[in-house]
Design a protein around this motif. Sequence first.
Motif, mmCIF file in Angstrom:
data_model
loop_
_atom_site.group_PDB
_atom_site.id
_atom_site.type_symbol
_atom_site.label_atom_id
_atom_site.label_comp_id
_atom_site.label_asym_id
_atom_site.label_seq_id
_atom_site.Cartn_x
_atom_site.Cartn_y
_atom_site.Cartn_z
ATOM 1 N N LYS B 76 0.815 -1.207 0.000
ATOM 2 C CA LYS B 76 0.000 0.000 0.000
ATOM 3 C C LYS B 76 0.848 1.255 0.000
ATOM 4 O O LYS B 76 0.350 2.342 -0.176
ATOM 5 N N LEU B 77 2.115 1.116 0.278
ATOM 6 C CA LEU B 77 2.968 2.293 0.375
ATOM 7 C C LEU B 77 3.451 2.681 -1.007
ATOM 8 O O LEU B 77 4.093 1.896 -1.699
ATOM 9 N N ARG B 80 6.895 8.921 -4.001
ATOM 10 C CA ARG B 80 7.353 9.557 -5.229
ATOM 11 C C ARG B 80 8.485 10.487 -4.847
ATOM 12 O O ARG B 80 8.393 11.222 -3.858
ATOM 13 N N CYS B 81 9.573 10.476 -5.634
ATOM 14 C CA CYS B 81 10.703 11.341 -5.308
ATOM 15 C C CYS B 81 10.369 12.762 -5.706
ATOM 16 O O CYS B 81 10.144 13.046 -6.879
ATOM 17 N N THR B 82 10.312 13.633 -4.741
ATOM 18 C CA THR B 82 9.917 14.998 -5.043
ATOM 19 C C THR B 82 11.083 15.967 -5.073
ATOM 20 O O THR B 82 10.947 17.095 -5.525
ATOM 21 N N GLY B 418 4.362 10.564 8.678
ATOM 22 C CA GLY B 418 4.546 9.416 7.798
ATOM 23 C C GLY B 418 4.502 9.731 6.326
ATOM 24 O O GLY B 418 4.511 8.822 5.505
ATOM 25 N N ASN B 419 4.467 10.999 5.963
ATOM 26 C CA ASN B 419 4.296 11.335 4.553
ATOM 27 C C ASN B 419 5.585 11.640 3.832
ATOM 28 O O ASN B 419 5.639 11.601 2.617
ATOM 29 N N LYS B 435 4.872 10.502 0.166
ATOM 30 C CA LYS B 435 3.908 9.416 0.003
ATOM 31 C C LYS B 435 2.722 9.918 -0.783
ATOM 32 O O LYS B 435 2.281 11.061 -0.607
ATOM 33 N N PHE B 436 2.220 9.088 -1.650
ATOM 34 C CA PHE B 436 0.984 9.466 -2.335
ATOM 35 C C PHE B 436 0.056 8.267 -2.376
ATOM 36 O O PHE B 436 0.474 7.120 -2.269
#
Lengths: 542, 437
Positions: B76-77, B80-82, B418-419, B435-436
């Motif tokens: 579920k995780l 994305r590299c931002t 946790g984001n 996280k998305f």
Amino acid sequence: MGDDILDKDGQFIEELIKNYDGKVHGDREGITIDDDVFVDLVKNLHKTFIAELDDTQKEANAIIIKFPPDIIFESVVATFSDKCSTDDLKEKYRELTEYNDPNMLPPECTPNIDGPNAISVPREQTMHSFHTLFCRRCFKYDCYLHPYHPTPSMTLRKPTEAKSDNTPCGPDCFLHKENTKEQELLNSKSSPKGKKRKTSNSSMSETLSKDGDTMSTGKSSDDVEWTGAEESLYRCLHDVFCNNHCAISSLIKTKTCSQVCSFALKEASHTPEVGSDKDKTPPRKKPKKKHRLWYNHCRKVNLKKDSTSNHIFNYQPCDHPGQPCDESCPCIMAQNFCEKFCQCNTDCKNRFPGCRCKAQCNTKQCPCFLAVRECDPDICSTCGADKFDTKKISCKNVSIQRGMRKHLLLAPSDIAGWGIYIMEGCDKNYFISEYCGEIISQDEADRRGKVYDKYMCSFLFNLNNDFVVDATRKGNKIRFANHSINPNCYAKVMMVNGDHRIGIFAKRPILTGDELFFDYRYGPTEQLKFVGIERDIDLSAS
Amino acid sequence: MSGSETGPGSQNESKSTYPKRRRTVQQVLQVPDTSSQAEESGDDNDDVSSVTSTEDCSDSPNVMRKRPRGKPRKCKLQFRCTNFLKEDHGQPIFGIQFNYNTKEGYPINFATVGGNRVTIYECLKEGKLKVVQAYIDADTQENFYTCAWTYEDVSGQALLAVAGSRGIIRIISPTTMQNIKHFVGHGNSVNELKFHPRDPNMLLSVGKDHSLRLWNIKTDFCVAILGGVDGHRDEVLSADFNIDGSRVMSCGMDHSLKLWNMNEMITNAMTLSYNYDVSKIKKTFPTVRNHFPDFSTRDIHRNYVDCVRWFGDFVLSKSCENCIICWKAGSLDQDLDTIKHTNTEVSIIHRFDYKDCDIWYMRFSLDYWQKILALGNQVGRLYVWDLDCNDPTQTRCTTLVHPKCYSAIRQTHISRDGNILIAVCDDATLWRWDKFK
């Protein structure tokens, strides 16, 4: 870093593993299981085994229900290759499952005479722990330094001269009631120095004669029940105090001396008379050596110093009852003096006589100093080695045993890593500190030394032919003293009351705040490896 | 000693070795010019397309597990590299810690340490990163290895503790932008810093000198030293407090993991350290010296153990053998309080396998709620495990990959909500993954 470095390290690791019999990291090859897991496993196998039996088999083999059958143990051995046999495992299982009562002692143990389960046992059994486990050299039980080696004279005790006090201890003292046949019986068995009996009034003498049946109160109090603890304790004290019932009763505390007296009579009739061992060892008095003998001994000490043999062996107290210390004596073979811990006669020629100096014992005039030994407080009486107060000792040759070290300070070194600095100045040949550490065998030192060489840092110090001091894991501050080709300290291995110990002394007068160095005495190859840094500094400074 | 040769020699050099000559002067931290503070994050644009590969757990590098039947469950995780940036010193960044002590609604801060630099960042929206403060140690030889956040117990202001190769622990106050105190005592480098979960003044430091030290940073006393006779026999690489601070688990180069209960002696010393008046008592503080751990094992790993974390009553630890092991001291149903130092039994619960992480000093991290486990390997790959399930074999793994991220990831950390996940690397780069859903 290239592959060649890797290969060398790989080889190093293989040698290391070989050195430790493949056991560097646990025992993965031969899987050994814990006792708990083993019991669990066998129990569960047993349960499944029983569950698979049908009823008829169960009736037939009632034994198998109680105790697991052999096949279970055989399969355990086959799976775990435990290097032991099926029978061993069976025994082990039996032992482990039978141990139910945590309060139950193992069979050889005598219950504590201070505890509730104390039983009445002969003297040897009560004193067994003391005789076998007490270390007379360290004055404590189970010392690490002197592992237990049973010797013939272990359980014999040298009897002291029984000094019986004639004064009664109180109004009820047994000495008031005397002139009995029993008393005479006892007295004849005791030491030759008989007691003088006080004659008392005839009225008192009535109370004794037969086994105390005249005076009602006297009789009942004299014939009380003795607990197991008291009886065991009496038997131990009896050897020391003989018939001094007053002293014995004051130690037992729960029995009066008259009760002790009556018990003593009972005991005396039960136990046979033990032959006195006094004939074997002469009474302890200071050996009055003639001047000639002393001179000879000192010369022998000198000769020993000049001998070429460099091997110093560890001291073990010698014990050969009946024989004097001759070529078969372990002390003689190891070229060590006999010490006060040896079981030989105090007249033994191999005993070190001690010194009779009146000065400070720090010159070659003192035989102890000459023989690289510290003064023994039991033998060297004139130099002040036996004084309690360390501030008032005039002998300078007791520093290691008294721990009279200098105040040292730890700080980063001018040469490498950490260094040790002295806080108070001191003169030449003064004691600085003892080099303390773990005492390990020469083999273990070889194994550890290989790893330490890789680290380029070693704290190993050769003590004698048998042992090495390793200050890597345990030690004191002087371990931080670095090596130098021009040091201000030196190390000396001295014999201190039967143990070899390393002392660090000043080689020349040292000022406050100086860093301490001593010559590690490496061979020529190590000199280049380790001393390189110092040379660089010297070059850069010059 | 036997373990140091597992990786290629050059990679072992990435962790600095203790220099041979000592330094003579105590250094003070300085604040560089403020012009860099308001700048946005360095090199790159913010929305680098993520190359997240979400893998089914059966494909993850665990050779031992069977393929699960039925439809494969996806992890579920998703991250994305931002953003990523590079710190200008070019040294490996060894530590990164989010500040978990900030209240909700306040900006999310984290600190990185590498070389002789400490940098504090703020996480902005849409993946942006802002450098808030940077500190540099005046000693160029210093190499910081670890950092930890706490707060002042009266004012609530944030404090940051950093330490490294010189063995000196520094406390920085970002509010006043100063190095307010330092602690000397360790005989060699400090490898990890942890604060007590219940007491913001109790700092645990572990070092190369084989010992663990507990400090009271309010009153400046060293409360306890754990180590010695039965302590670690080589460098201590990591340690962790359990959730209420009653136990410490430490691990090190001697392959062992040791459990130290905060027993009465230590808790009494902790209380005493607050009230001890040296001028009145005229004696130095009676530091507790505990030579005997309450449990010790060398049976979990066969090499340097470089990271350990409590997971309830279980322990997660890793060595350089490509595996994180979840285990428990004693037997499975045994209460930890009944464990004695003579116990040798351990129960292995689960193994998390991965690849390409053979060098030491690579740390994994757990998020605040202990539902996510993250670890980076030596080629720049990030493994993220979702621990939010009842059965350990049902944990799912994600790998996060970026083509420009190929250097060893020394540490990762996840923000409190946790984001945001940040990873720091040996080439001084810093990677932000959001996280998305």
